[in-house]
Design a protein around this motif. Structure first.
Motif, short mmCIF file in Angstrom:
data_model
loop_
_atom_site.label_atom_id
_atom_site.label_comp_id
_atom_site.label_asym_id
_atom_site.label_seq_id
_atom_site.Cartn_x
_atom_site.Cartn_y
_atom_site.Cartn_z
N THR A 75 0.84 -1.21 0.00
CA THR A 75 0.00 0.00 0.00
C THR A 75 0.87 1.25 0.00
O THR A 75 0.54 2.25 -0.63
N ARG A 79 1.02 4.12 -2.88
CA ARG A 79 0.91 5.56 -2.70
C ARG A 79 2.04 6.28 -3.43
O ARG A 79 1.83 7.35 -4.01
N LEU A 93 -4.47 2.57 -12.83
CA LEU A 93 -5.45 1.50 -12.71
C LEU A 93 -4.86 0.43 -11.80
O LEU A 93 -3.91 -0.25 -12.18
N PHE A 94 -5.39 0.30 -10.59
CA PHE A 94 -4.83 -0.66 -9.65
C PHE A 94 -5.35 -2.07 -9.92
O PHE A 94 -6.48 -2.26 -10.33
N MET A 110 -7.09 -7.87 -18.70
CA MET A 110 -7.78 -6.59 -18.61
C MET A 110 -6.86 -5.44 -19.03
O MET A 110 -7.26 -4.53 -19.74
N ILE B 69 -5.48 4.96 1.70
CA ILE B 69 -5.05 3.62 1.30
C ILE B 69 -4.17 2.96 2.34
O ILE B 69 -3.91 1.77 2.28
N ALA B 70 -3.70 3.72 3.32
CA ALA B 70 -2.84 3.13 4.36
C ALA B 70 -3.67 2.51 5.48
O ALA B 70 -3.15 1.79 6.32
N PRO B 72 -6.18 -0.01 7.13
CA PRO B 72 -6.68 -1.37 6.87
C PRO B 72 -8.18 -1.42 6.63
O PRO B 72 -8.65 -2.29 5.91
N THR B 75 -8.42 -0.73 2.96
CA THR B 75 -7.85 -1.75 2.08
C THR B 75 -8.71 -3.02 2.11
O THR B 75 -8.87 -3.70 1.10
N ALA B 78 -11.57 -2.33 0.03
CA ALA B 78 -11.17 -2.39 -1.38
C ALA B 78 -11.16 -3.82 -1.88
O ALA B 78 -11.59 -4.12 -3.00
N ARG B 79 -10.70 -4.71 -1.03
CA ARG B 79 -10.66 -6.09 -1.46
C ARG B 79 -12.07 -6.64 -1.65
O ARG B 79 -12.34 -7.40 -2.58
N GLU B 82 -13.28 -5.27 -4.88
CA GLU B 82 -12.57 -5.90 -5.99
C GLU B 82 -13.15 -7.28 -6.29
O GLU B 82 -13.42 -7.62 -7.45
N ASP B 83 -13.33 -8.07 -5.24
CA ASP B 83 -13.86 -9.41 -5.45
C ASP B 83 -15.25 -9.35 -6.08
O ASP B 83 -15.56 -10.10 -6.99
N LYS B 86 -15.06 -8.29 -9.79
CA LYS B 86 -14.63 -9.40 -10.64
C LYS B 86 -15.79 -10.37 -10.87
O LYS B 86 -16.06 -10.80 -11.99
N ARG B 91 -14.42 -4.01 -14.25
CA ARG B 91 -13.07 -3.65 -13.85
C ARG B 91 -13.15 -2.54 -12.81
O ARG B 91 -14.13 -1.82 -12.76
N LEU B 92 -12.12 -2.42 -12.00
CA LEU B 92 -12.18 -1.44 -10.91
C LEU B 92 -11.01 -0.47 -11.02
O LEU B 92 -9.85 -0.86 -11.08
N LEU B 93 -11.35 0.79 -11.05
CA LEU B 93 -10.34 1.85 -11.13
C LEU B 93 -10.22 2.48 -9.75
O LEU B 93 -11.15 3.15 -9.30
N PHE B 94 -9.11 2.23 -9.07
CA PHE B 94 -8.96 2.74 -7.71
C PHE B 94 -8.53 4.20 -7.71
O PHE B 94 -7.80 4.65 -8.57
N GLY B 95 -8.94 4.88 -6.67
CA GLY B 95 -8.41 6.21 -6.41
C GLY B 95 -8.27 6.38 -4.92
O GLY B 95 -9.03 5.78 -4.16
#
Lengths: 336, 336
Positions: A75, A79, A93-94, A110, B69-70, B72, B75, B78-79, B82-83, B86, B91-95
């Motif tokens: 992570t 950053r 794109l992560f 992808m 993003i630091a 937990p 994050t 986010a997981r 993401e799952d 999918k 698709r997932l574009l993180f920011g």
DNA sequence: TCGATTTGAGTTATCGGTAACTCAAATGTA
DNA sequence: TACATTTGAGTTACCGATAACTCAAATCGA
């Protein structure tokens, strides 16, 4: 959706003129420019980057593929990459492969269809080679992060795994430990091999025997099992210190020890590779070889953009970032 | 790059036929289908999703904007997202806005120009309202995560902040604590206000006075300053327990206390909102109100996709996910 | 004053796909 | 056998932007 044609119609100009105003190219009179700008403002125009990418053959998107989004190392790296991407005008794109080759492959597919300009790739392991080859076949520049992949020639940002491991183990040896266990991940990953090698280096340099029974390889992708430490602790001459090859393994080790009523560092010393991020102030305050995770991301991204924008005149370049030994209180002098 | 026209030429068919084979639409004879498939394989064809998005007016990309993003919590969220993405074919574009409205705005602009199909939005705070309005104006569906924003009507996945805070504080009260401090973040964030309210609820329910001198608001975006706790510790009747409104604040509190030689829980009890992720096994083993972070991401994404694919027939829906009180050893009975 | 140059645009084709329409050949039906 | 239907494609236009080319009007120089 508002398009340049809408803007053009309202402003009484051609679409091309609008495009020129947007991109600040060609010759446009100040009056026209102002009028177009105002209409764009009024209609809240936002350029369609798909259309732009299609004609320009450039997306201005880079992809960052990391192996574990729960790990502070990645992570922090993310950053660093993100900041650098923003600075250089790229979107990011992560993707998170979760140390899983299947997921990694899905992300590569992808990436290919998204036509990203380049990839920052923290591979799951040696099995990532086919995925990297796929990127090469499609001429997508990439930079390897953290882990090397045998047989792959590419720009790389690597850590000082071997030397960092040696220093960590020599730190333990300096504290009087002679029976030092290595709890490592799968040797399918270059850093695990390097850290193993560094562990042996330290022993050899200090005339200590290499004892295979002190080395454990754990596949911790599906969780750390407390009983994984049994073989070590059941030895007739058990270790007095444990070198965990990364932060997750260290936490697993600490938890397993605690479940057995063993305290760190009172009963055993524990050191590990990679710092814990925001949790490093919690006890046991782990002695670690901290890697400059942010720099992995930032420098990797800069290298990638350099490749994209300035071509591949030079051959693959490798950057080795140093690890810093941070001595905290999880390691102490061996009791005799 | 290989296009459907290349495939068509080699296979001796029209581009449209190739398109049909790819999408499995229309009528294609088995022989033709097989031939086209083989040529695609040979030439390693990968569809250009830009071109496809352009004509379909759908990108199959969702954006996830998180605030840190630091952390937990994010994050893990986010997981989950993401799952789910999918699983549902997106698709997932993180920011990562880093709790910064400026960065958040940049990401929103990027989101608009990328024409993503929807956004999972964990707002930085109340100041995110204009950014959300922007999404609305461009008819981009979004789901708010974790934090509510006054004046915004939208689907939301929220935590049980008020009740969770009440339970944490009542846990402390049950241990005999009467002087309980609240270390909170900026009240510009809905969860901070809710947790503050829950803190007051607990006091009122137990006939304890609300003492403003026991409440600190810290803007920890640029780090926690150890001296931030001075006003609390210097009180004539200092607190015996501290409720930190989130995990980062708790770590800052613990570090500050340690720098003063105060131990947790021996000298003060500390509890907090949100768990620590992989570091929760480290000491002090924090008593927390853990939120189902993964579910925030997964359920939020499902709700978002439902909006996208099934329209907005129903009004905004709010889902409240419960927090779980996990009692560990950072809180103990008050010494009398 | 008149041709040459510069300025400020507009036109057309194209990127790589897909929707909608078209159409010949194969097949079915009475 | 003659006509209707189905099958298996092909053609054309378009999504929203930009490159390359064109061109009239304004400006310039001798």
């Amino acid at each position: 959706m508002v398009t340049i044609y809408d803007i053009a119609r309202v402003a009484g100009v051609s679409a091309m003129t609008v495009s020129r105003v947007i991109n600040d190219t060609g010759r446009i009179s100040e009056a026209t420019r102002k009028r177009v700008r105002q209409v764009m403002e009024e209609l809240q125009y936002v350029p369609n980057s798909n259309a732009r990418s299609l004609v320009l053959q450039k997306t201005n998107i880079l992809s960052l593929l990391i192996a574990d989004i729960a790990n502070p190392f990645y992570t922090t790296l993310a950053r660093g990459a993100e900041d650098a991407a923003k600075r250089l005008g790229y979107r990011l794109l992560f993707g998170n492969s979760d140390e899983d080759y299947g997921k990694e492959k899905d992300y590569v597919d992808m990436i290919l269809s998204t036509r990203v300009d380049g990839v920052l790739f923290a591979p799951a392991g040696d099995g990532s080679a086919p995925h990297l080859r796929l990127l090469e076949q499609h001429r997508i520049p990439y930079v390897l992060l953290d882990r090397d992949v045998p047989g792959i020639q590419a720009d790389r940002i690597l850590g000082e795994s071997r030397d960092g491991a040696r220093r960590l183990v020599e730190h333990l040896i300096g504290l009087g430990h002679e029976r030092i266990a290595l709890v490592n991940g799968s040797e399918d990953v270059s850093t695990a091999r390097e850290r193993h090698a560094g562990y042996r280096d330290a022993l050899k340099l200090n005339d200590l025997p290499y004892d295979e029974t002190l080395v454990r390889h754990l596949d911790y992708s599906d969780g750390f099992n407390p009983s994984d430490l049994d073989p070590l602790l059941a030895l007739s001459s058990p270790p007095t210190a444990i070198f965990a090859a990364n932060n997750f393994l260290a936490l697993g080790v600490i938890q397993s020890l605690r479940e057995r009523g063993l305290a760190v560092p009172d009963d055993l010393s524990v050191v590990c590779f990679d710092d814990l991020g925001f949790a490093s102030i919690l006890s046991p305050f782990l002695t670690v070889a901290a890697q400059p995770a942010y720099q992995f991301g930032a420098l990797g991204l800069e290298r990638l953009v350099d490749r994209i924008e300035n071509g591949d005149g030079s051959g693959p370049r490798t950057l080795i970032l140093p690890a810093e030994l941070i001595v905290r209180s999880s390691s102490r002098k061996r009791e005799r």
